[in-house]
Design an enzyme around this catalytic site. Structure first.
Site, PDB file in Angstrom:
ATOM      1  N   ALA A  66       6.275 -17.376  12.731  1.00  0.00           N
ATOM      2  CA  ALA A  66       6.940 -18.337  13.609  1.00  0.00           C
ATOM      3  C   ALA A  66       7.244 -17.627  14.920  1.00  0.00           C
ATOM      4  O   ALA A  66       7.376 -16.400  14.957  1.00  0.00           O
ATOM      5  CB  ALA A  66       8.220 -18.830  12.954  1.00  0.00           C
ATOM      6  N   GLY A 111       5.298 -17.189   8.909  1.00  0.00           N
ATOM      7  CA  GLY A 111       4.703 -18.538   8.899  1.00  0.00           C
ATOM      8  C   GLY A 111       3.183 -18.521   8.832  1.00  0.00           C
ATOM      9  O   GLY A 111       2.575 -19.492   8.385  1.00  0.00           O
ATOM     10  N   GLU A 134      10.248 -11.608   7.296  1.00  0.00           N
ATOM     11  CA  GLU A 134      11.458 -12.253   7.833  1.00  0.00           C
ATOM     12  C   GLU A 134      12.725 -11.449   7.566  1.00  0.00           C
ATOM     13  O   GLU A 134      13.650 -11.434   8.375  1.00  0.00           O
ATOM     14  CB  GLU A 134      11.617 -13.665   7.239  1.00  0.00           C
TER      15      GLU A 134
END
Ligand code: COA
Length: 260
Positions: A66, A111, A134
């Site tokens: 992301a 992502g 993440e």
């Protein structure tokens, strides 16, 4: 349909969706996530397309996650629609009738790994890297990674990747079942296209029934999954491809699907 962050090439009977933000290693901002959903819905409705490849532009990345620059200064409630949008796109990919191959040509992180997992299978270049990093940012996967990774590689390896945040090579991803096949980088698209063409030649209604029975049955109890299989199996008799395939076998000739 116009896209700012994707290219969609239709090479009948296949289509190639390329995330095209090479300056940020194809990181997914919210606009790109929305465009992916629109592109897959468009291709699902296009009768000329029977198989799809998803990849990233450039030689370095599939999708490096992301877009982290969109994370700063947000409040928790704002991130719920963000996660849901990612989930919706992944569900569109899994529930559409056409097969999607991820051609992972570099970093598939966060992502990127999650979008690759929403594809039906993953082909990777030898230089590809996978991971859910993440945790290194103080967060957790939000586009399905905490759920799909365990379904693909088992809970133990998934915990290792999500808790540790480390990247793994394409070879390791192959060994743990995250990747179907690994190719030299200069052969990846050629191989992905060859397999997409093979899938496109299969009777598309039967392939759709197989995809739906498998993608929706996987999380069910065995009884519910078998019930779903029963109805998808029976549905094959509602399409002329079955008469053609069975007839071709009995008459010892090559089946000629896609006459509809
Ligand atoms: N979001 C936003 N920008 C990103 C990005 C992301 N997920 N991943 C890479 N970029 C940007 C970098 O900031 C850099 O921009 P700049 O040229 O303006 O500085 C550009 O893409 C190139 O990346 P860079 O870090 O210089 O390349 P690298 O080869 O040194 O490292 C990675 C590649 C993928 C290891 C590294 O970019 C990285 O760790 N990215 C973040 C991965 C991540 O945490 N993803 C999950 C997000 S939830």
């Amino acid at each position: 349909m116009e896209f700012n962050n994707l290219t969609v090439e239709i090479e009948k009977p296949i289509a190639i969706v390329t995330v095209n933000r090479p300056k940020v290693l194809n990181a997914l901002n919210l606009e790109t996530v929305g465009e992916l959903g629109a592109a897959f819905s468009m291709l699902d409705a296009d009768p000329d397309v029977r198989a799809i490849i998803m990849t990233g532009s450039g030689e370095k990345a599939f999708v490096a996650g992301a877009d982290i620059t969109e994370f700063r200064g947000k409040a928790a409630p704002e991130m719920i629609p963000f996660a849901k949008k990612g989930h919706d796109v992944a569900r569109t990919m899994e529930s559409m009738g056409k097969p999607i191959i991820a051609a992972v040509n570099g970093y598939a992180l966060g992502g990127g790994c999650e979008m690759a997992m929403a594809c039906d299978m993953r082909f990777a270049s030898e230089n590809a890297k996978f991971g859910q990093p993440e945790i290194l940012l103080g967060l957790i996967p939000g586009m399905g990674g905490t759920q799909r990774l365990a379904r693909l590689v088992g809970l133990g390896i998934a915990r290792e990747l999500v808790f540790g945040g480390e990247q793994i090579t394409a070879q390791r991803a192959y060994e743990v079942g995250l990747v179907n096949r690994v190719f030299p980088a200069d052969k990846l698209m050629e191989e992905a296209k060859a397999f997409a063409l093979k899938l496109a030649a299969r009777p598309s209604h039967a392939l759709k029934m197989a995809k739906l029975a498998m993608n929706y049955g996987y999380d069910q109890s065995l009884d519910n999954g078998l019930m779903l299989e029963t109805h998808c199996f029976a549905q094959c008799w509602s399409h002329p491809d079955l008469e053609e395939g069975v007839g071709a076998f009995i008459e010892k000739r090559k089946a000629d699907f896609h006459k509809d």
